[in-house]
Scaffold this active site. Structure first.
Site, PDB file in Angstrom:
ATOM      1  N   ASP A 107       0.698  -1.449  -0.305  1.00 46.33           N
ATOM      2  CA  ASP A 107      -0.004   0.136  -0.125  1.00 46.33           C
ATOM      3  C   ASP A 107       0.829   1.132   0.301  1.00 46.33           C
ATOM      4  OD1 ASP A 107      -2.750  -1.016  -0.468  1.00 46.33           O
ATOM      5  OD2 ASP A 107      -2.635  -0.920   2.178  1.00 46.33           O
ATOM      6  N   ARG A 181       3.109  -7.968  11.153  1.00 43.91           N
ATOM      7  CA  ARG A 181       2.522  -7.033  12.549  1.00 43.91           C
ATOM      8  C   ARG A 181       1.583  -6.520  12.961  1.00 43.91           C
ATOM      9  NH1 ARG A 181       7.239  -3.307  11.352  1.00 43.91           N
ATOM     10  NH2 ARG A 181       8.432  -5.105  11.990  1.00 43.91           N
TER      11      ARG A 181
END
Length: 335
Positions: A107, A181
């Site tokens: 992204d 994460r």
């Protein structure tokens, strides 16, 4: 207003993922096959700022489809987030005569590409961009699958299988940390595939007694003497989890952090093929004047989406797969 694409730049940015080289290869060969020049930008957006590039042709991407990492290297660039940094990158684009850029990454890579295209338009320079999703976390909202995920899963599975051989011999509890994460796709897929006793993911709030202690107890009652707890790095601190298991049950867990080994290695068949198809589709989109787009997978099929729309999308985690894991381990041990 439209112009024919004559020269394309290709770069990789963010974390590396197995299959990036296959995507680079597909972009270069698809472009050259249509008479379009191709420039490799090294070290991501930072390389565009510093004019770090190489000319690419079909021979320059030979024998890389099976290689992990990225031929073009990758780096993060804080300077590129600024207008002066983007202007430096555009100066390189003008110097090289680039009409379009194919950006391979996540992204953040796509947002940088869109910002550059918008800045180019503000300065009167037409520059189209196309994104190819590549991240082992599989956490890009607009695409069901991202390049590198399958290989990372296979690597983690192989490591855990080897670890399990010795852990079973000593009847020990293993706490294994995998990457992820902000997303648990990798941990859950690996956990199901190795028959983990418990899997901890960021998308599910941890109830230590229910999610770990009780599952280990049920596994022991079912006859299991070795327990595998897979933890996504964003779901908890593995050393603390190990300590709490020792305090609550009396086991002496062994912690293994797989780390960046999951990023490396030869890409799987799925990642090679997906990357190749995405690279081809990105070039076709640019040739057809459908720039500022992302090549995505939707239900197993490639789909080219407007980048602005793609960046607004989020991916809902499929908790149904987590329930499958629980159904396969509850009251029957694991592994």
């Amino acid at each position: 207003m439209d112009q024919k694409v004559k020269r394309i730049g290709v770069l990789t940015s963010g974390g590396d993922a197995p299959g990036m080289n296959a995507a680079i290869r597909a972009v270069v060969r698809s472009a050259v096959g249509q008479g379009i020049g191709c420039i490799g930008i090294r070290r991501g957006w930072n390389g565009l700022i510093s004019s770090d590039f190489i000319n690419m042709d079909t021979s320059s991407v030979s024998h890389i489809i099976n290689k992990g990492g990225t031929l073009l290297y990758t780096a993060r660039s804080e300077e590129f987030r600024t207008i002066p940094g983007q202007d430096k990158a555009l100066a390189t684009c003008r110097l090289l005569g680039l009409d379009a850029i194919v950006a391979i990454g996540g992204d953040g890579t796509f947002r940088g590409a869109l910002d550059l295209s918008r800045r180019a338009k503000e300065t009167g320079y037409q520059l189209q961009v196309a994104g190819i999703p590549a991240t082992i976390d599989n956490d890009i909202g607009c695409s069901h699958y991202t390049i590198g995920f399958d290989t990372a899963c296979n690597t983690a599975i192989e490591c855990i299988d080897r670890l399990r051989d010795t852990m079973q011999s000593h009847e020990r509890c293993s706490v294994v940390e995998v990457m992820g994460r902000h997303a648990g796709y990798l941990a859950l897929s690996v956990g199901i595939s190795v028959g983990a006793t418990a899997v901890l993911i960021p998308e599910k709030e941890l109830d230590f007694e229910r999610d770990i202690v009780e599952k280990i107890r049920r596994a022991r009652l079912a006859g299991t003497t070795h327990y595998m707890v897979v933890v996504a790095e964003g779901a908890g601190e593995t050393m603390e989890i190990s300590r709490r298991i020792h305090e609550n049950i009396g086991l002496d867990p062994r912690v293994t952090v797989l780390g960046h080994i999951q990023r490396g290695g030869a890409p799987s068949r799925q990642d090679r093929e997906t990357a190749s198809c995405m690279g081809y589709a990105a070039v076709q989109a640019l040739v057809e004047q459908r720039g500022n787009c992302v090549v995505t997978t939707q239900a197993g099929h490639l789909e080219v989406m407007e980048m602005e729309d793609a960046l607004k999308m989020t991916k809902e985690f499929d908790m149904g797969r987590y329930r499958i894991l629980e159904a396969l381990t509850n009251n029957c041990g694991a592994l």
